[in-house]
Design a protein around this motif. Structure first.
Motif, mmCIF file in Angstrom:
data_model
loop_
_atom_site.group_PDB
_atom_site.id
_atom_site.type_symbol
_atom_site.label_atom_id
_atom_site.label_comp_id
_atom_site.label_asym_id
_atom_site.label_seq_id
_atom_site.Cartn_x
_atom_site.Cartn_y
_atom_site.Cartn_z
ATOM 1 N N LEU A 47 0.840 -1.206 0.000
ATOM 2 C CA LEU A 47 0.000 0.000 0.000
ATOM 3 C C LEU A 47 0.875 1.256 0.000
ATOM 4 O O LEU A 47 0.621 2.200 -0.745
ATOM 5 C CB LEU A 47 -0.924 0.018 1.224
ATOM 6 C CG LEU A 47 -2.067 -0.980 1.250
ATOM 7 C CD1 LEU A 47 -2.793 -0.916 2.586
ATOM 8 C CD2 LEU A 47 -3.047 -0.727 0.109
ATOM 9 N N ALA A 48 1.893 1.259 0.856
ATOM 10 C CA ALA A 48 2.785 2.414 0.951
ATOM 11 C C ALA A 48 3.604 2.595 -0.327
ATOM 12 O O ALA A 48 3.744 3.707 -0.842
ATOM 13 C CB ALA A 48 3.709 2.257 2.155
ATOM 14 N N GLU A 49 4.125 1.505 -0.842
ATOM 15 C CA GLU A 49 4.972 1.557 -2.041
ATOM 16 C C GLU A 49 4.216 2.109 -3.244
ATOM 17 O O GLU A 49 4.761 2.879 -4.033
ATOM 18 C CB GLU A 49 5.484 0.147 -2.349
ATOM 19 C CG GLU A 49 6.367 0.076 -3.585
ATOM 20 C CD GLU A 49 6.802 -1.353 -3.890
ATOM 21 O OE1 GLU A 49 7.125 -1.620 -5.054
ATOM 22 O OE2 GLU A 49 6.800 -2.200 -2.969
ATOM 23 N N HIS A 50 2.974 1.719 -3.380
ATOM 24 C CA HIS A 50 2.203 2.123 -4.549
ATOM 25 C C HIS A 50 1.343 3.359 -4.308
ATOM 26 O O HIS A 50 0.635 3.797 -5.217
ATOM 27 C CB HIS A 50 1.330 0.960 -5.035
ATOM 28 C CG HIS A 50 2.139 -0.213 -5.489
ATOM 29 N ND1 HIS A 50 2.930 -0.190 -6.611
ATOM 30 C CD2 HIS A 50 2.301 -1.443 -4.940
ATOM 31 C CE1 HIS A 50 3.537 -1.356 -6.756
ATOM 32 N NE2 HIS A 50 3.175 -2.134 -5.746
ATOM 33 N N GLY A 51 1.402 3.928 -3.092
ATOM 34 C CA GLY A 51 0.642 5.137 -2.791
ATOM 35 C C GLY A 51 -0.840 4.983 -3.073
ATOM 36 O O GLY A 51 -1.454 5.826 -3.729
ATOM 37 N N LEU A 52 -1.438 3.928 -2.546
ATOM 38 C CA LEU A 52 -2.818 3.606 -2.860
ATOM 39 C C LEU A 52 -3.856 4.319 -1.989
ATOM 40 O O LEU A 52 -5.044 4.082 -2.133
ATOM 41 C CB LEU A 52 -3.030 2.085 -2.793
ATOM 42 C CG LEU A 52 -2.197 1.296 -3.812
ATOM 43 C CD1 LEU A 52 -2.397 -0.193 -3.629
ATOM 44 C CD2 LEU A 52 -2.559 1.711 -5.232
ATOM 45 N N GLY A 53 -3.419 5.203 -1.093
ATOM 46 C CA GLY A 53 -4.373 5.973 -0.304
ATOM 47 C C GLY A 53 -4.886 5.290 0.938
ATOM 48 O O GLY A 53 -5.838 5.754 1.560
ATOM 49 N N PHE A 54 -4.284 4.181 1.304
ATOM 50 C CA PHE A 54 -4.625 3.473 2.527
ATOM 51 C C PHE A 54 -3.347 3.115 3.257
ATOM 52 O O PHE A 54 -2.290 2.978 2.643
ATOM 53 C CB PHE A 54 -5.368 2.150 2.242
ATOM 54 C CG PHE A 54 -6.714 2.310 1.616
ATOM 55 C CD1 PHE A 54 -7.818 2.642 2.379
ATOM 56 C CD2 PHE A 54 -6.878 2.115 0.255
ATOM 57 C CE1 PHE A 54 -9.059 2.784 1.802
ATOM 58 C CE2 PHE A 54 -8.120 2.256 -0.331
ATOM 59 C CZ PHE A 54 -9.218 2.591 0.443
ATOM 60 N N ALA A 55 -3.474 2.938 4.555
ATOM 61 C CA ALA A 55 -2.372 2.435 5.372
ATOM 62 C C ALA A 55 -2.957 1.435 6.353
ATOM 63 O O ALA A 55 -4.145 1.496 6.677
ATOM 64 C CB ALA A 55 -1.685 3.576 6.115
ATOM 65 N N VAL A 56 -2.139 0.509 6.810
ATOM 66 C CA VAL A 56 -2.564 -0.449 7.824
ATOM 67 C C VAL A 56 -2.049 0.065 9.157
ATOM 68 O O VAL A 56 -0.873 0.391 9.299
ATOM 69 C CB VAL A 56 -2.015 -1.862 7.534
ATOM 70 C CG1 VAL A 56 -2.374 -2.823 8.672
ATOM 71 C CG2 VAL A 56 -2.550 -2.380 6.207
ATOM 72 N N GLU A 57 -2.956 0.122 10.131
ATOM 73 C CA GLU A 57 -2.600 0.572 11.474
ATOM 74 C C GLU A 57 -2.883 -0.562 12.448
ATOM 75 O O GLU A 57 -3.934 -1.190 12.381
ATOM 76 C CB GLU A 57 -3.437 1.799 11.842
ATOM 77 C CG GLU A 57 -3.197 2.316 13.247
ATOM 78 C CD GLU A 57 -4.068 3.503 13.586
ATOM 79 O OE1 GLU A 57 -3.509 4.558 13.912
ATOM 80 O OE2 GLU A 57 -5.311 3.380 13.521
ATOM 81 N N GLU A 58 -1.930 -0.820 13.334
ATOM 82 C CA GLU A 58 -2.147 -1.816 14.378
ATOM 83 C C GLU A 58 -2.625 -1.087 15.621
ATOM 84 O O GLU A 58 -1.919 -0.243 16.179
ATOM 85 C CB GLU A 58 -0.863 -2.597 14.672
ATOM 86 C CG GLU A 58 -1.095 -3.761 15.589
ATOM 87 C CD GLU A 58 0.107 -4.688 15.713
ATOM 88 O OE1 GLU A 58 -0.015 -5.677 16.458
ATOM 89 O OE2 GLU A 58 1.136 -4.446 15.071
ATOM 90 N N VAL A 59 -3.849 -1.374 16.027
ATOM 91 C CA VAL A 59 -4.462 -0.666 17.151
ATOM 92 C C VAL A 59 -5.519 -1.558 17.793
ATOM 93 O O VAL A 59 -6.137 -2.385 17.120
ATOM 94 C CB VAL A 59 -5.075 0.686 16.687
ATOM 95 C CG1 VAL A 59 -6.222 0.479 15.745
ATOM 96 C CG2 VAL A 59 -5.491 1.551 17.843
ATOM 97 N N ALA A 60 -5.707 -1.382 19.097
ATOM 98 C CA ALA A 60 -6.745 -2.104 19.851
ATOM 99 C C ALA A 60 -6.680 -3.611 19.631
ATOM 100 O O ALA A 60 -7.701 -4.282 19.509
ATOM 101 C CB ALA A 60 -8.134 -1.566 19.511
ATOM 102 N N GLY A 61 -5.481 -4.158 19.549
ATOM 103 C CA GLY A 61 -5.318 -5.595 19.433
ATOM 104 C C GLY A 61 -5.568 -6.165 18.053
ATOM 105 O O GLY A 61 -5.724 -7.362 17.888
#
Length: 176
Positions: A47-61
């Motif tokens: 996602l980051a490499e291709h600049g797809l407008g999303f990111a993965v966030e690790e939160v709340a388990g």
């Protein structure tokens, strides 16, 4: 048609609308948790490499899809309701006591703060705290604890991510 793990991860995170635990993803993918975490990291990297407008966030388990911080400002006109007003200092103090001492009664909160814990109602309305049970003390007062929304709003993976207290002293957290 069989989809690659990254496609399944992306679809699951988008469809769930909540953080999805690694074990849940592992069950969906029929992988072990270690392999699932590797696939999630690869998905986040793509996602980051291709600049797809999303990111993965690790939160709340778990993991969730979010808008990258640099892109959020551009989307302001599309965002739904305005943010709630900031919590008052008193509400933040009560929230800090609950977060560090849960489960805790209102009387215990008031004793630690040296003042009213009336803002607990506001915190409940915002779904940051909830009643977790009753105490065995006289009158069986309600016990309060934080919610998953608390973890989400403060970007915490778990309560273990709270900054450490200096001994038993709340003074550095309360009143400024």
């Amino acid at each position: 048609m069989t989809y690659p793990p990254r496609a399944v991860i992306g679809a699951a995170l988008l469809a769930a609308g909540r953080p999805v635990a690694a074990r849940e993803l592992a069950d969906i993918l029929s992988l072990d948790e270690a392999a699932t975490r590797t696939e999630v990291a690869a998905f986040a990297g793509a996602l980051a490499e291709h600049g797809l407008g999303f990111a993965v966030e690790e939160v709340a388990g778990g993991y969730r899809l979010v808008v990258p911080p640099g892109l959020a400002g551009s989307l302001a006109p599309l965002l739904a309701p305005p943010a709630l007003p900031a919590l008052s200092a008193a509400a933040l103090e009560v929230l800090a006591v609950i977060a560090y001492r849960q489960p805790v009664t209102r009387a215990e909160i008031e004793a630690m703060r040296g003042g009213s814990a009336g803002t607990v109602v506001t915190l409940q309305e915002r779904e940051l705290v909830k009643v977790t049970g009753t105490s065995d003390a006289v009158g069986h007062p309600l016990l309060y604890g934080t919610t998953e929304r608390f973890l989400l709003e403060f970007g915490l993976g778990s309560l273990a991510d709270l900054p450490p207290l200096q001994g038993e002293d709340f003074a550095h957290l309360l009143r400024g």
